[in-house]
Design an enzyme around this catalytic site. Structure first.
Site, PDB file in Angstrom:
ATOM      1  N   ASN A 170      -1.554  -7.592  12.263  1.00 59.73           N
ATOM      2  CA  ASN A 170      -1.269  -6.132  11.996  1.00 59.73           C
ATOM      3  C   ASN A 170      -2.034  -5.435  12.875  1.00 59.73           C
ATOM      4  O   ASN A 170      -3.294  -5.084  13.078  1.00 59.73           O
ATOM      5  CB  ASN A 170      -1.627  -5.907  10.764  1.00 59.73           C
ATOM      6  CG  ASN A 170      -1.745  -4.505  10.236  1.00 59.73           C
ATOM      7  OD1 ASN A 170      -1.056  -3.692  10.987  1.00 59.73           O
ATOM      8  ND2 ASN A 170      -2.567  -3.967   9.279  1.00 59.73           N
ATOM      9  N   TRP A 171      -1.265  -4.677  14.098  1.00 59.84           N
ATOM     10  CA  TRP A 171      -1.979  -4.054  15.012  1.00 59.84           C
ATOM     11  C   TRP A 171      -2.458  -2.489  14.581  1.00 59.84           C
ATOM     12  O   TRP A 171      -2.861  -1.857  15.237  1.00 59.84           O
ATOM     13  CB  TRP A 171      -0.921  -3.793  16.192  1.00 59.84           C
ATOM     14  CG  TRP A 171      -1.212  -4.828  17.237  1.00 59.84           C
ATOM     15  CD1 TRP A 171      -1.723  -6.127  16.812  1.00 59.84           C
ATOM     16  CD2 TRP A 171      -0.732  -5.006  18.485  1.00 59.84           C
ATOM     17  NE1 TRP A 171      -1.868  -6.841  17.900  1.00 59.84           N
ATOM     18  CE2 TRP A 171      -1.110  -6.103  19.137  1.00 59.84           C
ATOM     19  CE3 TRP A 171       0.002  -4.343  19.282  1.00 59.84           C
ATOM     20  CZ2 TRP A 171      -0.782  -6.736  20.218  1.00 59.84           C
ATOM     21  CZ3 TRP A 171       0.490  -4.821  20.685  1.00 59.84           C
ATOM     22  CH2 TRP A 171      -0.058  -5.907  21.274  1.00 59.84           C
ATOM     23  N   LYS A 172      -1.906  -2.136  13.568  1.00 62.29           N
ATOM     24  CA  LYS A 172      -2.382  -0.603  13.111  1.00 62.29           C
ATOM     25  C   LYS A 172      -1.779   0.226  13.904  1.00 62.29           C
ATOM     26  O   LYS A 172      -0.893   0.310  14.658  1.00 62.29           O
ATOM     27  CB  LYS A 172      -3.722  -0.674  12.695  1.00 62.29           C
ATOM     28  CG  LYS A 172      -4.229  -1.786  11.658  1.00 62.29           C
ATOM     29  CD  LYS A 172      -5.489  -1.716  11.351  1.00 62.29           C
ATOM     30  CE  LYS A 172      -5.961  -2.995  10.392  1.00 62.29           C
ATOM     31  NZ  LYS A 172      -7.056  -2.612   9.477  1.00 62.29           N
ATOM     32  N   HIS A 190      -0.255  -1.391   2.394  1.00 67.79           N
ATOM     33  CA  HIS A 190      -1.481  -1.669   3.137  1.00 67.79           C
ATOM     34  C   HIS A 190      -2.698  -0.830   2.378  1.00 67.79           C
ATOM     35  O   HIS A 190      -2.238   0.596   2.165  1.00 67.79           O
ATOM     36  CB  HIS A 190      -1.474  -1.552   4.591  1.00 67.79           C
ATOM     37  CG  HIS A 190      -2.776  -2.036   5.321  1.00 67.79           C
ATOM     38  ND1 HIS A 190      -3.911  -1.479   5.196  1.00 67.79           N
ATOM     39  CD2 HIS A 190      -2.777  -3.152   5.590  1.00 67.79           C
ATOM     40  CE1 HIS A 190      -4.728  -2.282   5.935  1.00 67.79           C
ATOM     41  NE2 HIS A 190      -4.119  -3.136   6.291  1.00 67.79           N
ATOM     42  N   GLU A 227      -4.914   0.784   3.770  1.00 66.08           N
ATOM     43  CA  GLU A 227      -5.138   2.101   4.393  1.00 66.08           C
ATOM     44  C   GLU A 227      -4.003   3.215   3.908  1.00 66.08           C
ATOM     45  O   GLU A 227      -4.494   4.204   3.941  1.00 66.08           O
ATOM     46  CB  GLU A 227      -4.992   1.895   5.949  1.00 66.08           C
ATOM     47  CG  GLU A 227      -6.411   1.242   6.312  1.00 66.08           C
ATOM     48  CD  GLU A 227      -6.237   0.334   7.648  1.00 66.08           C
ATOM     49  OE1 GLU A 227      -5.203   0.264   8.289  1.00 66.08           O
ATOM     50  OE2 GLU A 227      -7.198  -0.746   7.684  1.00 66.08           O
ATOM     51  N   GLU A 278      -5.900  -8.661   0.155  1.00 64.62           N
ATOM     52  CA  GLU A 278      -6.811  -8.134   1.056  1.00 64.62           C
ATOM     53  C   GLU A 278      -7.872  -7.192   0.388  1.00 64.62           C
ATOM     54  O   GLU A 278      -7.584  -6.010   0.132  1.00 64.62           O
ATOM     55  CB  GLU A 278      -6.143  -7.317   2.223  1.00 64.62           C
ATOM     56  CG  GLU A 278      -5.159  -7.856   2.854  1.00 64.62           C
ATOM     57  CD  GLU A 278      -4.896  -7.051   4.213  1.00 64.62           C
ATOM     58  OE1 GLU A 278      -4.980  -7.921   5.348  1.00 64.62           O
ATOM     59  OE2 GLU A 278      -4.445  -5.984   4.320  1.00 64.62           O
ATOM     60  N   GLY A 321     -12.075  -5.203   7.976  1.00 59.68           N
ATOM     61  CA  GLY A 321     -12.922  -4.699   9.244  1.00 59.68           C
ATOM     62  C   GLY A 321     -14.269  -4.737   9.107  1.00 59.68           C
ATOM     63  O   GLY A 321     -15.120  -3.841   9.691  1.00 59.68           O
ATOM     64  N   SER A 369     -11.230  -9.441   7.586  1.00 56.80           N
ATOM     65  CA  SER A 369     -12.262  -9.931   8.694  1.00 56.80           C
ATOM     66  C   SER A 369     -12.094 -11.475   9.044  1.00 56.80           C
ATOM     67  O   SER A 369     -12.910 -12.249   9.160  1.00 56.80           O
ATOM     68  CB  SER A 369     -13.654  -9.751   7.972  1.00 56.80           C
ATOM     69  OG  SER A 369     -13.858  -8.621   7.881  1.00 56.80           O
ATOM     70  N   GLY A 372      -6.186  -8.226  11.114  1.00 52.00           N
ATOM     71  CA  GLY A 372      -6.192  -7.001  11.847  1.00 52.00           C
ATOM     72  C   GLY A 372      -6.905  -6.947  13.184  1.00 52.00           C
ATOM     73  O   GLY A 372      -6.040  -7.349  14.095  1.00 52.00           O
ATOM     74  N   GLY A 373      -8.130  -6.661  13.242  1.00 56.86           N
ATOM     75  CA  GLY A 373      -8.853  -6.738  14.324  1.00 56.86           C
ATOM     76  C   GLY A 373      -8.701  -8.137  15.484  1.00 56.86           C
ATOM     77  O   GLY A 373      -8.367  -7.580  16.469  1.00 56.86           O
TER      78      GLY A 373
END
Ligand code: PEP
Length: 368
Positions: free
Chosen positions: A8-10, A92, A94, A163, A169, A208, A229-230
């Site tokens: 997931n590149w956001k 998600h 966010e 999640e 993160g 993470s 993600g990251g």
């Protein structure tokens, strides 16, 4: 179903980062058992599809509930599909947190995805406080009940992503036993909500993930893959995770294959005249035997009765050929089953035997 590694590149990524998509697609090509999906900003979807040349799936990160209309700035599920996406993230944390998306809104997006023929990855998870109060299971249950349409027929690629908000993160992850327990609970909630269809949905873990902690989590039998993600922004890290997932998916398939052949042998012994030829030790023959005993009314018959075996043997051969094995290699397949064949075999078994039966085999495979 194989493991899924989803990135997931956001709100990250410009055209010059498509090189990373190409690198991930190459890695996926070299590790074909695991499924790979990259969810990228809408502006990159069609270019990511081109860069990956069909070797990985490309997904969107969000969609509007409506198909079209006066919603300036929004992007519908149909538009994502048109751009080449096959899956979309829904709910998600966010979006739930920063844009106040409720379960009802997430449910409408999942319905939109299904209308457009996209798989939906529905994200659920508890906050740090809820975790500390021991409320993780009830929060996930509530989010699933609220955001999963009652009679959902999940499109291919659909999943739930567990999640925990406090893990995203932060460099922190729940203990392995906590992840396993929550995922088992989520599986039960899914069954209650959509019945048999639940078998078509993976349950992913996200929060993470790094190349260092991916193995332990992927080794949990409850885990159907990872949402990342990251680390998905660094193709080197993501590729390391893909390689680990491919190895573990291969091991799972081999276990499943063993369990299936054990069971088939047992069935054959119970219900069929034991074939006298050495073929009895060939996995193709064993599977064919089991398939026949399950699907064909048989009286006494001979192993040379070709029409009965034609169907299952052909299906097995097709699966093996797809995995790059020639007929002559198959003829020599006495002894340990190569991992590729094991995978094709278990995928084929999944199609033939159905979700319920497969679950029993998976349990048996885990105990072998
Ligand atoms: C995410 O945002 O879905 C996520 C899992 O992020 P990270 O891997 O960076 O924790």
């Amino acid at each position: 179903m194989s493991l899924l590694i989803a990135g997931n590149w956001k709100m990250n990524g410009l055209g010059n980062q498509l090189e990373d998509i190409r690198a991930v697609a190459e890695c996926a090509d070299a590790n074909p058992i695991v499924d790979v999906l990259m969810c990228v900003p809408s502006t990159l979807i069609s270019r990511a599809v081109q860069s990956s040349a069909g070797r990985i799936a490309i997904g969107g990160e969000d969609c509007a509930p409506d198909a079209a209309g006066a919603f300036t700035g929004d992007i519908s599920a149909e538009m994502l599909k048109d751009a080449g996406a096959s899956v979309v993230l829904a709910g998600h944390s966010e979006r739930r947190r920063k844009y106040h998306e409720t379960d009802v809104m997430v449910g409408a997006k999942v319905t939109a995805a299904s209308r457009a023929g996209l798989g939906a990855i529905i994200c659920v998870g508890e906050t740090k406080d809820q975790h500390a109060r021991g409320d993780a299971l009830s929060v996930c249950a509530e989010q699933i009940a609220g955001s999963l349409p009652q009679n959902l027929e999940p499109c291919s690629g659909s999943a739930i992503a567990y999640e925990p908000l406090w893990a995203i993160g932060s460099g922190q992850t729940p203990r392995l036993d906590e992840i396993a327990k929550t995922l088992r609970h989520i599986r039960g909630c899914l069954r209650t909500q959509i019945g048999e269809q639940e078998g078509a949905m993976r349950i992913l873990y996200g929060g993470s993930i790094t190349p260092d902690n991916a193995r332990g989590i992927l080794e949990l039998p409850e885990v159907g893959g990872l949402l990342i993600g990251g680390a998905s922004l660094r193709s080197r890290d993501l590729s390391a995770i893909i390689r680990v997932a491919d190895e573990i998916a291969g091991q799972r398939s081999t276990g499943l294959c063993k369990a299936a052949t054990c069971e088939i042998e047992q069935l054959a012994a119970e219900r069929l005249v034991a074939p006298s030829s050495g073929l009895a030790f060939d996995p193709v023959a064993r599977f064919a035997n089991g398939w026949v005993s399950r699907n064909v009314e048989v009286g006494p018959f001979s192993w040379d009765d070709p029409p009965i075996y034609e169907g299952p043997i052909q299906l097995f051969r097709d699966a093996a050929a797809q995995a790059g094995f020639s007929d002559s290699e198959l003829e020599r397949s006495l002894g340990p089953v190569p991992q590729f064949i094991a995978h094709s075999f278990s995928e084929a078994a999944a199609r033939w035997l159905g979700a319920e039966h497969l679950r029993r085999l998976e349990a048996k495979a885990a105990s072998l």
